[in-house]
Each structure stands twice: as C-alpha cells, then as structure tokens.
Write an enzyme that holds these catalytic residues in place. Sequence first.
Site, PDB file in Angstrom:
ATOM      1  N   LYS A  86      60.633   3.856  82.824  1.00 16.38           N
ATOM      2  CA  LYS A  86      61.156   3.936  81.583  1.00 16.38           C
ATOM      3  C   LYS A  86      59.506   3.223  80.405  1.00 16.38           C
ATOM      4  CE  LYS A  86      61.556  -0.670  81.671  1.00 16.38           C
ATOM      5  NZ  LYS A  86      60.027  -1.237  80.850  1.00 16.38           N
ATOM      6  N   ASP A 145      66.397  -4.702  83.783  1.00 16.63           N
ATOM      7  CA  ASP A 145      66.056  -3.169  83.272  1.00 16.63           C
ATOM      8  C   ASP A 145      67.586  -2.285  83.447  1.00 16.63           C
ATOM      9  OD1 ASP A 145      63.785  -4.320  81.323  1.00 16.63           O
ATOM     10  OD2 ASP A 145      62.206  -3.928  82.886  1.00 16.63           O
TER      11      ASP A 145
END
Length: 306
Positions: free
Chosen positions: A19, A148
């Site tokens: 990410k 996340d």
Amino acid sequence: MTADSSPCAGRVAEAACAKVNLTLHVTGRRPDGYHDLESLVVFAAVHDTLLAEPAEDLSLSVTGPTATGLAADDPDDNIVLKAAHRLAREAGVAPRARLTLIKRLPVAAGIGGGSADGAAALRALVRLWGLHVPDTALHALARGLGADVPVCLAGRAVTMTGVGEVLTPAPALPPAALLLVNPRRPVSTPAVFRARTGNFSPPAPLTEAPETARDLAAALARRSNDLALPARSLEPAIDAVLSALESAPEVLLARMSGSGATCFGLFATLDAAENAARTLATAHPDWWVAASPLVGETATVVPSLP
C-alpha cells in the site's frame, strides 16, 4: 456470513500488495486520541504471498527474505492468525488451515505490509472455507484488525478518510510506475504521531483525473504527507532515501509513504523506475529497493510462489 457446502479442496494463494500513500493529511484528532486522516492510497504490484491449504488445525509458517522477527505462532501478535480466528468465529466454522506467509515487504515500513497480510488472509480463507460473506461484514471484520486493513482488503485506488474506515473511489489514475525504497530501519507509527506538532491540515482530496503521470505528479506536489517531518526527525535515514530518489533520472516526484520509512519515486514508465532501482541497489546494497507498476486492482496481481 454463512458457510458453503463445497469449500475449496486445494491450495489458495493471495497477493498482499504494498500500500502506498501518495498523499497523507492529518485533518484532526478524535476524543479517543485517534487521528482523522485523508490519504490518496494506491497499490504496487510488489507483494507478500499468503498461501492457505486444508488442514486439521490452524497453523502458520513465515518464510521469505523479510520474515525475520515476525511471530508466527501467537494469535495475539500475528495479524494473519488473528484474522483467521476472527473470521472463523464470525462464520461459525472451525479454524482449520495450514497458512504460509512468504514475506517480501519490509516490516514497520509505512506500506501496510502487515495490514495487507491480514487482508490477504481474510480473502484466502473466505475462498478456502467456502464462505458467503457480505461486503459490509467483511469490512467490519477488517476494521477490527487494524486501521489499514480495510483499504488493503479493498485493493484499489481510493481516498481514505476517518481513521481508515471510509473509502471513496479515487479518480482514474494514469499509467505510472513506483520505485519503493526502504533503508531497512523500522519506524513506529505511534511514535511518529507523538512527534507530530503544529496545526492540522485541511482536506485536499484529489478530485480531478490526471491524464499523464506528469499531471499526477503535479497534483501530488500541491499536497503533502504530514507525517514526513516527524518521521524524518526520528529516523534520519529517510532523508538519505529521499535525496537518492530525488536525484534519480526521470523521477517525477519523491515522497515518503505512510509513517515511513519507505519512500517512493513516481515515474512515467516501469523501464525508468527499474533503471533507477538498479542504480540505487548498487549504490546502497543495504537498502530494500523495488520497482513496480502502479496497479488499479490488486486482484489482477498474480501471487508469486516459492
């Protein structure tokens, strides 16, 4: 959340993609102490791999070049095991699977490696156990694993707000490539937030669709990563990484991702990113260096196997 009568009989593989926070604005702080964020999140093709196979009990082994230091047997410390136990409990099934995590992404690096692993475990076990899970239920389960994990579960370019739970599709992004560089120095996210000072930033979401990688770089340059300054104060090696990326031929933008210490260079082509990667890897053999295309959907990434 229900179980199917025909769970997968073979091995399931999922890519846990890196990410990357192209922007990260700290917009406020909640009464519970958590911070409100706004971040343009994308994914790179470089990834860990999560393998899930049928078994009589639940086990996890961790291998790969960055596996050192990860606990593979503690469900309270390892997000993959935590994801497996919580999914099994919510679905009302026995937690039975032989899990293997092939770790390639650096740990505590600002690119969501652990969160991506947890999301990959959820996706893999839904398939392995033949579960029918509503998106809302899976999203809620992901939220309970970490801030996340929902965005990594979604696996596409989004604007992430709140504490990470609100995901809005990003405008269409142009083809581009990323060069990810980490000095192999772990950075604590809570420590970075504690070191942050000054005012909060106003929201600045990307609403236009950049036509080219250069247009994307220009749009990003008008925004920032609010955690870069406190992270650099805690880990000076980040300055060296940013300087090296800024000096790379054809780089359009260099910035830190997340809470660090991984930084990225944005390039128009994968060839340019790979050329820069070779130069940096030769000059800094102790750094973790990976060039990758920017991917629109992590579901399109074929998991690398041993």
